[in-house]
Scaffold this motif. Structure first.
Motif, mmCIF file in Angstrom:
data_model
loop_
_atom_site.group_PDB
_atom_site.id
_atom_site.type_symbol
_atom_site.label_atom_id
_atom_site.label_comp_id
_atom_site.label_asym_id
_atom_site.label_seq_id
_atom_site.Cartn_x
_atom_site.Cartn_y
_atom_site.Cartn_z
ATOM 1 N N SER A 429 29.708 31.925 -41.636
ATOM 2 C CA SER A 429 28.648 31.026 -41.945
ATOM 3 C C SER A 429 28.612 30.772 -40.122
ATOM 4 O O SER A 429 28.982 30.768 -39.319
ATOM 5 C CB SER A 429 29.501 29.733 -42.667
ATOM 6 O OG SER A 429 28.446 28.952 -42.736
ATOM 7 N N VAL A 430 27.174 30.326 -40.150
ATOM 8 C CA VAL A 430 26.872 29.751 -38.762
ATOM 9 C C VAL A 430 25.796 28.352 -39.297
ATOM 10 O O VAL A 430 25.603 28.096 -40.106
ATOM 11 C CB VAL A 430 25.787 30.941 -38.219
ATOM 12 C CG1 VAL A 430 26.157 32.084 -37.476
ATOM 13 C CG2 VAL A 430 24.921 31.032 -39.338
ATOM 14 N N PRO A 431 26.018 27.715 -37.968
ATOM 15 C CA PRO A 431 25.487 26.054 -38.198
ATOM 16 C C PRO A 431 24.365 26.707 -37.954
ATOM 17 O O PRO A 431 23.601 26.973 -37.221
ATOM 18 C CB PRO A 431 26.631 25.154 -37.293
ATOM 19 C CG PRO A 431 26.770 26.066 -36.037
ATOM 20 C CD PRO A 431 27.362 27.379 -37.064
ATOM 21 N N VAL A 432 23.362 25.594 -39.018
ATOM 22 C CA VAL A 432 22.278 25.488 -38.959
ATOM 23 C C VAL A 432 21.444 23.500 -38.793
ATOM 24 O O VAL A 432 22.568 23.113 -39.709
ATOM 25 C CB VAL A 432 21.604 25.784 -40.393
ATOM 26 C CG1 VAL A 432 19.520 25.552 -40.200
ATOM 27 C CG2 VAL A 432 21.882 27.307 -40.550
ATOM 28 N N ALA A 433 21.025 23.597 -37.563
ATOM 29 C CA ALA A 433 20.273 21.889 -37.774
ATOM 30 C C ALA A 433 18.979 22.012 -37.977
ATOM 31 O O ALA A 433 18.477 22.597 -38.084
ATOM 32 C CB ALA A 433 19.893 21.761 -36.218
ATOM 33 N N PHE A 434 18.479 20.309 -38.469
ATOM 34 C CA PHE A 434 17.643 19.703 -39.258
ATOM 35 C C PHE A 434 17.220 18.784 -38.409
ATOM 36 O O PHE A 434 18.378 18.013 -38.437
ATOM 37 C CB PHE A 434 17.390 19.679 -40.700
ATOM 38 C CG PHE A 434 17.562 20.870 -41.494
ATOM 39 C CD1 PHE A 434 16.316 21.145 -41.959
ATOM 40 C CD2 PHE A 434 19.331 21.495 -42.468
ATOM 41 C CE1 PHE A 434 16.668 22.742 -43.281
ATOM 42 C CE2 PHE A 434 19.022 22.153 -42.690
ATOM 43 C CZ PHE A 434 17.521 22.733 -43.543
#
Lengths: 491, 491
Positions: A429-434
């Protein structure tokens, strides 16, 4: 009442002075007798620096024989060890050093430059070697209720918390593991996991408690691990999913198989995809899936290889000295019914350093409320559905969205931010920003901003601009709506 | 703080329900799943008798599957177990039952007649089977600081004392043993030692804690033990010297050798003669000599087979969680200097039941003062010179001269009495009486008198009439002078 035992390393040095304690790929071999001597000398050098019983010493290092010596030396003196994650930024280290009230920071030379502005007296481990020696009162006994070390873990909210590990936590963890895996004088354990995490750290104590050689590698390198298994007699390896994946790929490329005496691939740090377990099974690699966290002093639930296909996807059952239960909002969950995973046992931390609120909040009648969601099947096997709802596990490292969001919203042009995980074939998993912006700002600017404040693995890999974040009536972020956007491919 | 763990038997029944828990020479085989069920039913029957948490239940039985079930059932209920030595007389049992405040005596049918006048409600184990079942609150957790059982041991003076064993004592003893011997799922343990002694009792808990089958034999029979080793997969046997002797003789007669997987002959209950160790070595029998006592919950010091010749006559070193020191009147003994053997560790009893004076007298700053005399060599190996000065160990049973002397002098015609040990090729040692009479009395009359009051093994085998006993100025018996008489053959 607290139990008192002889110091585990001194005990092994007495019982088995000639037995191998540490080995490295470069060919270093150190017996328990010699390790004790090296630790005693290191303790004398620390004493000459003014480190004494009750001192609080932080260590920032990659895995090395010297780090093992240092860990034991601090226990000889009776000092508290604070372990820093080498992947963090200086500002993250600063917080942990202040919060843990560290007196001194000992760092491997390679981190000296980065760590010099943390506000705490700093010495490189290399400089420590040049110190004179001074007499000190050696702790010949360990009181199991005494705290030995602190490791920081981020939570769903607020600042990272310092998990306290007592000597007893480590002892019970080692015993729980031995009762599960068995104990043989043929064993040699390799942990490529960092020693600043509890999984790597625990192998240092297991080595001393069992009288077992520890194969020390600086970091994970599949070639080194494979050679250690095939040519160096390593029988147990601790890994996270991404490491197992790379080992399998290398095995295939090289067309090799592991010898029969290789008896345990201990897999932690998040759920493993089924194809990986099936491939391991096909290659006769005995994978023990496990579940644990910093608070449980490494694994607390484990699945034996004989069950790995029958109970595919399960993390297994609680170790002999431990217990497991699933709680819903109204009480005990029925079999197959998801709820919060709660665990109990003497390997579980007694609490967080100087944080009684967090400590109180973490326990329910003596049970650690993990915040993770899972269920048990009718046979009592645990299936972990979700780590702490929003926890992102990337290559075995935990990323808490709240921490990343906190940094993002501290940037003046960012009005609101949300971070969720996105499935990644390499890292799990990798982090995603909104992001919602209040003024103009570029992704590059945000990346630079994050690099100064966040460990690299925590920095979002994907960035999405939105007009507003989905929040419910009480303003709580509805992460699943963002997840839906990702899943639908519309973000 | 006290640690809490799940009940060890319930845990194994959950982890490994199909694994073998108990086996007998007659072919009985019981899995952990079925053992748990049998124990639960037994607990219900006990509950219907009014046994509940806090009840105090004495058990008088030879080794049997039913005794194992009963021991666990009392722990399910949370009752305290008082173990009676089957070889004692009714009056000795009475004392222990009164002193331990037993509510109920459960006895194997064969002891019913002898035990019926002890003043405590009695039920045979057979009668227990006919009881109805009643719901009870099952103890699913064990608090390690809680006392589970009491075993009486005589001292150099006064009445027998009730040694209290906590669940933690047994747990730590099992773990200390596992760290020494290793742990394998191939193991099967046979203990012909009585389960009313701590050596035999401890194997019940080891079985549950390790998930290991226990091979239950009613008593020692060298043919049964040999068959178990050769044909039934037994890998570990606990013995005392006289048993090892008989096993060696049988091996020789039958011209057999033990299979390689037989990995441990755990020898306790007093020092072994050198010729026996040499013969074992020649026959490739891995003898682990050990030293321990009721207060240490079985072995606390052990010598590995690889050291058995190099350190011939030594009992070895303290187990991983334990410590050993030798004290003279003025302080720590130097290497080779004899003194009192003192031990420390979490397997050691916290004290004697309702006997704070004896408890206080037994400990020095947290160390158990064993009263035994020994020294350590320059490498720290223990050599036991003498068990509690005057202790006589006969076929693994302890005989305290003071107790026998007390009975002898209670006979109206006996003015003074002294008992010492005489070397015996079969039993190691047997008791010898030196008597001063005030009126006419025959040896036969004294034997009858003793038979009513003393276990058979405690009754003197040789009787000597003297005009007076050698006593020093302060009227203390000079036993060594009697020993000299024996050695010179003039008595």
């Amino acid at each position: 009442m607290t139990e008192i035992i002889p110091h585990w390393l001194q005990k092994q040095a007495d019982l088995s002075p000639g037995r191998l304690a540490l080995e490295t790929p470069e060919g270093t071999k150190i017996t328990f007798g010699d390790l004790h001597k090296a630790v005693d000398i290191q303790a004398r050098k620390l004493a000459s620096l003014g480190v004494l019983q009750g001192s609080r010493v932080a260590v920032l290092s990659h895995n090395s024989v010297e780090m093992v010596v240092l860990v034991h030396a601090l226990s000889y003196i009776g000092a508290t060890l604070i372990l820093l994650n080498t992947r963090l930024t200086a500002s993250e280290w600063s917080f942990q050093l202040q919060d843990s009230e560290a007196d001194l920071l000992l760092t491997a030379a390679r981190f000296e430059k980065q760590a010099k502005d943390t506000g705490v007296a700093l010495l490189t481990i290399e400089m420590l070697h040049e110190q004179p020696e001074k007499e000190y009162t050696c702790c010949t006994e360990l009181r199991l209720d005494d705290v030995f070390n602190i490791i920081y873990t981020s939570g769903t909210t607020g600042n990272p918390k310092g998990v306290e590990h007592t000597f007893g936590n480590h002892w019970w963890s080692a015993i729980g593991s031995a009762l599960n895996l068995g104990l043989s004088h043929e064993d040699k354990w390799l942990s490529p996991l960092p020693m600043f995490h509890v999984g790597g750290l625990s192998t240092i104590f297991k080595s001393a408690i069992y009288g077992m050689p520890l194969y020390v590698t600086e970091s994970f390198d599949e070639k080194i691990v494979q050679t250690a298994i095939i040519d160096r007699g390593v029988t147990i390896v601790s890994v996270v999913t991404v490491m197992l994946q790379r080992l399998l790929r290398l095995q295939e490329e090289d067309g090799v198989t592991y010898p029969e005496k290789f008896r345990c691939m201990l897999l932690g740090g998040g759920p493993a995809p089924l194809h990986l377990l099936e491939e391991s099974k096909a290659r006769a690699i005995p994978v023990f899936q496990s579940y644990g966290m910093t608070e449980t002093s490494s694994q607390i639930v484990t699945l034996s290889p004989e069950d790995s296909i029958r109970k595919l996807g399960s993390a297994g059952k609680a170790l002999v000295p431990a217990q497991l239960r699933i709680m819903t909002g109204t009480g005990f969950a029925k079999p197959e019914e998801p709820g919060e995973i709660q665990v109990k046992g003497p390997m579980i931390t007694k609490g967080y350093y100087r944080n009684p609120n967090a400590t109180e909040g973490a326990f329910r009648e003596g049970w650690l409320a993990t915040g993770d969601v899972g269920y048990t099947d009718k046979d009592g096997y645990l299936y972990v559905l979700d780590r702490r709802k929003d926890l992102i596990i990337s290559g075995g490292e935990n990323i808490y969205p709240a921490e990343v969001e906190g940094i993002l919203t501290s940037q003046p042009s960012i009005k609101d931010a949300a971070v969720i995980g996105k499935t990644d074939t390499k890292w799990g998993s990798v982090p995603v920003a909104f992001l919602v912006k209040s003024a103009d700002v570029s992704v590059e600017e945000l990346q630079t901003y994050c690099q100064e404040r966040l460990a690299r693995y925590k920095i979002p890999k994907y960035w999405h601009w939105v007009d507003e974040l989905p929040r419910n009536a009480s303003n709580k972020l509805m992460r699943y709506k963002l997840q839906q956007l990702l899943d639908e491919g519309s973000a």
